[in-house]
Design a protein around this motif. Structure first.
Motif, PDB file in Angstrom:
ATOM      1  N   PHE A 292     -22.961  49.095   1.250  1.00 43.02           N
ATOM      2  CA  PHE A 292     -22.554  48.043   0.319  1.00 43.02           C
ATOM      3  C   PHE A 292     -23.745  47.394  -0.386  1.00 43.02           C
ATOM      4  O   PHE A 292     -23.569  46.490  -1.195  1.00 43.02           O
ATOM      5  N   GLY A 293     -24.964  47.832  -0.052  1.00 42.19           N
ATOM      6  CA  GLY A 293     -26.145  47.318  -0.736  1.00 42.19           C
ATOM      7  C   GLY A 293     -26.362  45.833  -0.533  1.00 42.19           C
ATOM      8  O   GLY A 293     -26.698  45.112  -1.467  1.00 42.19           O
ATOM      9  N   LEU A 294     -26.167  45.357   0.711  1.00 46.46           N
ATOM     10  CA  LEU A 294     -26.316  43.923   0.963  1.00 46.46           C
ATOM     11  C   LEU A 294     -27.717  43.537   1.428  1.00 46.46           C
ATOM     12  O   LEU A 294     -28.029  42.362   1.568  1.00 46.46           O
ATOM     13  N   ASP A 295     -28.565  44.522   1.660  1.00 51.37           N
ATOM     14  CA  ASP A 295     -29.936  44.216   2.088  1.00 51.37           C
ATOM     15  C   ASP A 295     -30.727  43.622   0.916  1.00 51.37           C
ATOM     16  O   ASP A 295     -30.350  43.764  -0.244  1.00 51.37           O
ATOM     17  N   ASN A 322     -25.371  39.353   7.618  1.00 54.59           N
ATOM     18  CA  ASN A 322     -26.347  39.487   6.548  1.00 54.59           C
ATOM     19  C   ASN A 322     -27.728  38.996   6.963  1.00 54.59           C
ATOM     20  O   ASN A 322     -28.718  39.338   6.327  1.00 54.59           O
ATOM     21  N   LYS A 323     -27.781  38.165   7.993  1.00 55.35           N
ATOM     22  CA  LYS A 323     -29.083  37.670   8.430  1.00 55.35           C
ATOM     23  C   LYS A 323     -29.757  38.698   9.309  1.00 55.35           C
ATOM     24  O   LYS A 323     -30.949  38.937   9.217  1.00 55.35           O
ATOM     25  N   ASP A 328     -28.176  41.650  19.869  1.00 53.58           N
ATOM     26  CA  ASP A 328     -27.892  40.252  20.213  1.00 53.58           C
ATOM     27  C   ASP A 328     -26.757  39.673  19.382  1.00 53.58           C
ATOM     28  O   ASP A 328     -25.810  39.089  19.901  1.00 53.58           O
ATOM     29  N   VAL A 329     -26.909  39.827  18.054  1.00 57.66           N
ATOM     30  CA  VAL A 329     -25.914  39.269  17.138  1.00 57.66           C
ATOM     31  C   VAL A 329     -24.553  39.917  17.383  1.00 57.66           C
ATOM     32  O   VAL A 329     -23.520  39.244  17.451  1.00 57.66           O
ATOM     33  N   SER A 374     -13.432  44.620  11.992  1.00 58.51           N
ATOM     34  CA  SER A 374     -13.626  43.256  11.482  1.00 58.51           C
ATOM     35  C   SER A 374     -14.969  43.118  10.772  1.00 58.51           C
ATOM     36  O   SER A 374     -15.068  42.440   9.757  1.00 58.51           O
ATOM     37  N   CYS A 375     -16.012  43.789  11.283  1.00 56.71           N
ATOM     38  CA  CYS A 375     -17.315  43.713  10.602  1.00 56.71           C
ATOM     39  C   CYS A 375     -17.257  44.413   9.250  1.00 56.71           C
ATOM     40  O   CYS A 375     -17.831  43.942   8.267  1.00 56.71           O
ATOM     41  N   LEU A 376     -16.553  45.533   9.191  1.00 58.53           N
ATOM     42  CA  LEU A 376     -16.418  46.238   7.913  1.00 58.53           C
ATOM     43  C   LEU A 376     -15.707  45.347   6.899  1.00 58.53           C
ATOM     44  O   LEU A 376     -16.144  45.216   5.748  1.00 58.53           O
ATOM     45  N   ASN A 377     -14.630  44.690   7.341  1.00 50.25           N
ATOM     46  CA  ASN A 377     -13.905  43.789   6.436  1.00 50.25           C
ATOM     47  C   ASN A 377     -14.801  42.670   5.942  1.00 50.25           C
ATOM     48  O   ASN A 377     -14.805  42.338   4.761  1.00 50.25           O
ATOM     49  N   GLU A 378     -15.558  42.112   6.856  1.00 50.54           N
ATOM     50  CA  GLU A 378     -16.441  40.997   6.492  1.00 50.54           C
ATOM     51  C   GLU A 378     -17.473  41.413   5.460  1.00 50.54           C
ATOM     52  O   GLU A 378     -17.680  40.740   4.458  1.00 50.54           O
ATOM     53  N   LEU A 379     -18.137  42.545   5.722  1.00 43.39           N
ATOM     54  CA  LEU A 379     -19.189  42.994   4.815  1.00 43.39           C
ATOM     55  C   LEU A 379     -18.600  43.458   3.480  1.00 43.39           C
ATOM     56  O   LEU A 379     -19.186  43.247   2.425  1.00 43.39           O
ATOM     57  N   ALA A 380     -17.412  44.063   3.534  1.00 44.75           N
ATOM     58  CA  ALA A 380     -16.763  44.497   2.289  1.00 44.75           C
ATOM     59  C   ALA A 380     -16.403  43.279   1.436  1.00 44.75           C
ATOM     60  O   ALA A 380     -16.546  43.300   0.217  1.00 44.75           O
ATOM     61  N   ASP A 381     -15.970  42.202   2.094  1.00 53.17           N
ATOM     62  CA  ASP A 381     -15.667  40.970   1.355  1.00 53.17           C
ATOM     63  C   ASP A 381     -16.923  40.414   0.696  1.00 53.17           C
ATOM     64  O   ASP A 381     -16.907  40.003  -0.460  1.00 53.17           O
TER      65      ASP A 381
END
Ligand SMILES: Nc1nc2c(ncn2[C@@H]2O[C@H](COP(=O)(O)OP(=O)(O)OP(=O)(O)O)[C@@H](O)[C@H]2O)c(=O)[nH]1
Ligand SMILES: [Mg+2]
Length: 395
Positions: A292-295, A322-323, A328-329, A374-381
């Motif tokens: 998704f190119g969020l970096d 995103n952080k 750990d996270v 759930s992580c995929l949904n979050e990052l896709a949003d």
């Protein structure tokens, strides 16, 4: 909230059943692991060709999500006489290789010699770019490519320029102009012997507009199955449709990862009575993030190409992933989600008995599936919101 994530479609259940039929969970897992390793090794070689100055190098950059003047981009605008194909790796997917080929169309152009010189066998397909109507040398090249049993796509570039020029005239009609340009190219091709040609109109400065989405879908559709995934993930995140298809492709793989997590070495999570392969989670979630190119680097590239401060893009990111995406996270998120995830266990156990029969495997499957989804949904949003902002739409 649990309801959102426990819906598995029948297709998924069928695939799991098939994977498990007549074999143990361990063999199914080995198969999945091999599949993943193969996927990582798949190479895609795309050749960009066309006349000198038609916009080949600019397209190479746009396709890789880069602006023309940043480090690592192909030099543009200067008349170059390089006779060698130049290789540009995709910044996130080094196995996706975009080749900037030498310009064609010198008076004594010989398509067969040219193709030999650029080592045509190397490429999965060719994109032939023209900035005016297609001339005879383009057709010679296309015919020769076809004879070599390779695919090509015709692209008419610099559409923004053409529209701007026509826009100065009275009674300008954008769609009409686009249609005229298209017909002009098609006629040029037909005159030179191409039957029912398709031409994609493109501006490399605004790849999200005009025919790039259609070009991208056609390329993908016509690739062998194992290469489709690689092309899709490497596409620049410039339309909502691309983002959505990336999400679907990644989602389709979740059950495989969940199955793996239930069978490979698992680590117990402190304070929780379950064992999950956190390594798989971190690796997969990182994959989503990249696709998704969020970096930072990808956001910077997007902000450069869209001429928008990167802070505006960063401001719409909501997911804590995103952080940092670390064990750990992920563990923290999992602890929060554990209640919901475990609730689903019974549901899974009744749907796929073999998982239900092994308590640890079942829990691990359920939790991994839940977490990935759930992580995929979050990052896709987040990716959706970044794109809406980049396209200057209110989120
Ligand atoms: N307006 C507009 N200009 C473009 C577009 N694509 C390329 N250009 C411009 O056209 C000029 C030539 O582009 P290049 O990408 O260098 O062309 P090329 O085909 O690589 O040229 P050679 O390597 O010399 O064969 C540059 O000034 C680009 O900025 C486009 O889609 N729209
Ligand atoms: Mg060039």
């Amino acid at each position: 909230m649990a309801d959102d994530y426990c819906i598995i479609d029948e297709e998924e259940v069928r695939e799991i059943r098939e994977a498990l039929e007549n074999q143990t969970l361990a063999t199914a897992a080995t198969k999945i692991q091999n599949y993943c390793e193969q996927l990582e090794r798949v190479e895609l070689n795309i050749a960009i060709t066309g006349e000198s100055g038609s916009g080949k190098s600019t397209f190479v950059n746009a396709f890789r999500g880069l602006k023309d003047d940043v480090e690592g981009s192909a030099p543009t605008g200067v008349v170059e006489t390089t006779m060698e194909p130049t290789l540009y790796h995709h910044p996130k997917y080094p196995n996706v290789k975009v080749w900037d080929l030498p310009g064609i169309g010198t008076p004594n152009f010989k398509a067969d010699e040219y193709l030999k010189q650029v080592e045509f066998k190397r490429y999965d397909f060719f994109i032939i770019i023209a900035s005016e109507r297609f001339k005879v040398s383009n057709v010679q090249l296309a015919t020769e490519i076809q004879r070599m049993k390779k695919k090509f796509y015709f692209v008419r570039s610099k559409i923004d320029d053409s529209l701007r020029a026509e826009g100065r005239k009275a009674g300008f009609d954008k769609d009409k102009t686009l249609d005229q340009v298209r017909q002009d190219c098609i006629k040029g091709l037909q005159k030179n012997g191409v039957e029912s040609p398709t031409v994609f109109l493109i501006s490399s400065f605004e790849l999200q507009l005009y025919d790039f989405p259609q070009l991208e879908e056609t390329m993908e559709r016509e690739l062998p199955k194992h290469k489709q995934h690689v092309l899709l993930l490497s596409l620049p995140n410039i339309t909502l449709a691309i983002n959505q298809r990336k999400k679907e492709a990644l989602q389709a793989n979740i059950w495989k990862m969940a199955l793996l997590s239930g069978t490979v070495a698992t680590v117990p999570i402190p304070g929780l009575s379950m064992a999950v392969d956190v390594g798989i989670l971190v690796k997969e979630i990182t994959k989503y993030y990249q696709a998704f190119g969020l970096d930072d680097k990808s956001l910077q590239n997007l902000s450069d190409t869209m001429d928008l401060p990167v802070e505006e893009l960063q401001a719409v990111l909501k997911s804590p992933l995103n952080k940092e995406i670390s064990a750990d996270v992920v563990m923290k998120l999992m602890t929060k989600a554990a209640g919901a995830g475990l609730m689903l266990l019974e549901y899974w156990a009744s749907t796929i008995p073999v998982l239900g029969s092994m308590a640890a495997g079942g829990i691990s499957y359920t939790t991994t599936h839940y977490m990935l989804k759930s992580c995929l949904n979050e990052l896709a949003d987040d990716a959706h919101n970044v794109l809406m902002r980049a396209l200057q739409t209110e989120v």
